[in-house]
Design a protein around this motif. Structure first.
Motif, mmCIF file in Angstrom:
data_model
loop_
_atom_site.group_PDB
_atom_site.id
_atom_site.type_symbol
_atom_site.label_atom_id
_atom_site.label_comp_id
_atom_site.label_asym_id
_atom_site.label_seq_id
_atom_site.Cartn_x
_atom_site.Cartn_y
_atom_site.Cartn_z
ATOM 1 N N ARG A 56 6.617 1.110 -6.874
ATOM 2 C CA ARG A 56 5.663 2.209 -6.647
ATOM 3 C C ARG A 56 5.401 2.319 -5.153
ATOM 4 N NH1 ARG A 56 0.388 2.870 -9.690
ATOM 5 N NH2 ARG A 56 0.600 4.705 -8.377
ATOM 6 N N ASP A 57 5.281 3.531 -4.672
ATOM 7 C CA ASP A 57 5.125 3.697 -3.216
ATOM 8 C C ASP A 57 3.909 2.954 -2.664
ATOM 9 O OD1 ASP A 57 3.222 5.407 -4.301
ATOM 10 O OD2 ASP A 57 3.686 7.075 -2.952
ATOM 11 N N ASP A 58 2.845 2.880 -3.472
ATOM 12 C CA ASP A 58 1.617 2.230 -3.007
ATOM 13 C C ASP A 58 1.808 0.736 -2.746
ATOM 14 O OD1 ASP A 58 -0.504 4.518 -4.274
ATOM 15 O OD2 ASP A 58 1.402 4.233 -5.288
HETATM 16 ZN ZN ZN Z 1 1.667 6.158 -5.508
#
Ligand code: ZN
Ligand code: ATP
Length: 296
Positions: A56-58
């Motif tokens: 996930r990008d986070d």
């Molecule tokens: Zn995200």
């Protein structure tokens, strides 16, 4: 042949979302090929010692800060927010902006709210998923607001009465309009960037440099065009000036002709207007070709 002792780099990219396709194709254009694992979260680099982690990008900023990977492709919005949360803005270096994933972090207010300037939001409640960035960007503009942190659906906060305004990512503005919000001010322009931790193990530096050189080649090739045209000899200077981003064109004589062939790599956008201007200056047989790879 590679041995296991050879250093490898791990690059974290978004698994699925707005950045995944472009991140993958950028790395593929750098000549990287991967053997995909069954769970699809770890892709092993086949002929170049760079592996991929699909997440996930986070999670990418944290993975970089904790040393799980050495490079990560993530939106500047996410990286900056993570740095502000953790280290007061430190810890990661943006090595290259990548030209995709463009969006803006904007302050928006309800359509019917009569307000012209963000200074009028002093002390008001602002809903956002980017509390660190919002606080910092408003402070830069002399505004102290109360931040209402939300993990999603920020745009409905004003209608629900939980905030007076919002700070959220915008690309087209459709979501804002659908929620009767008006974009009052852009606070931050974001795009995807390649990030690395501030410190990289010594033995991995040459490999990182090699990958960056390839990346630079891909980025500048994407922006460049190879142009070929015929022109009167006396117009060479004028025509060179009309070619955007060209300093030293190649001049080739044409047999049985008073005209000359000019070949050049244009490093800036080449538009129809440029071609029309070239034609008006005496150019003919104008050909524009894509550039696939470049190595300076
Ligand atoms: Zn995200
Ligand atoms: P994940 O499941 O990986 O957490 P996500 O839903 O958080 O995905 P996406 O919506 O795929 O993330 O957006 C990823 C990034 O794309 C954003 O952080 C931002 O940098 C960029 N982006 C570009 N345009 C927009 C937009 N209109 N809205 C939101 N993000 C955008």
């Amino acid at each position: 042949m590679e041995t296991t002792k050879q250093p490898r780099l791990r690059v974290a990219i978004q698994k699925s979302g707005r950045l995944s396709e472009s991140s993958q194709s950028l790395l593929r254009n750098c000549g990287l090929r991967f053997a995909r694992s069954k769970d699809k979260l770890f892709w092993y680099g086949i002929d170049f010692p760079v592996d991929l982690l699909l997440v996930r990008d986070d999670d990418i900023p944290r993975m970089l800060l904790e040393g799980v990977c050495e490079l990560g492709i993530v939106g500047e919005n996410i990286a900056r927010e993570a740095m502000l949360e953790r280290n007061g803005g430190q810890g990661l270096t943006a090595l290259r902006q990548l030209g995709f994933g463009g969006c803006r972090l904007s302050l928006a207010v309800p359509e019917n709210l009569e307000i012209e300037d963000i200074s009028e939001l002093q002390g008001k409640r602002i809903a956002t998923s980017y509390p660190g960035l919002t606080r910092a960007l408003l402070k830069e503009r002399g505004v102290q607001a109360r931040i209402v942190e939300l993990s999603g659906s920020v745009e409905i906060a004003p209608a629900l009465g939980t905030a007076d305004a919002i700070v959220d990512l915008v690309s087209t503005g459709t979501t804002l309009r659908a929620n009767h919000l008006r974009e009052l001010q852009v606070l931050f322009e974001s795009q995807a960037a390649l990030y690395a931790p501030e410190a990289l193990a010594e033995e991995k530096i040459p490999l990182q440099k090699r990958l960056l050189a390839r990346l630079d080649g891909v980025i500048s090739a994407a922006e460049s065009k190879y142009v070929m045209l015929h022109a009167p000899r006396e117009a060479v200077e004028e025509i060179t000036e009309l070619l955007p981003g060209v300093e030293h064109p190649t001049l080739l004589p044409l047999e049985n002709s008073s005209r000359i062939a000019i070949h050049a790599v244009c490093r800036e956008g080449l538009f129809w207007e440029h071609l029309e201007a070239l034609k008006a200056a005496g150019a003919s047989a104008i050909l524009v070709l894509p550039v696939e790879k470049m190595l300076a």
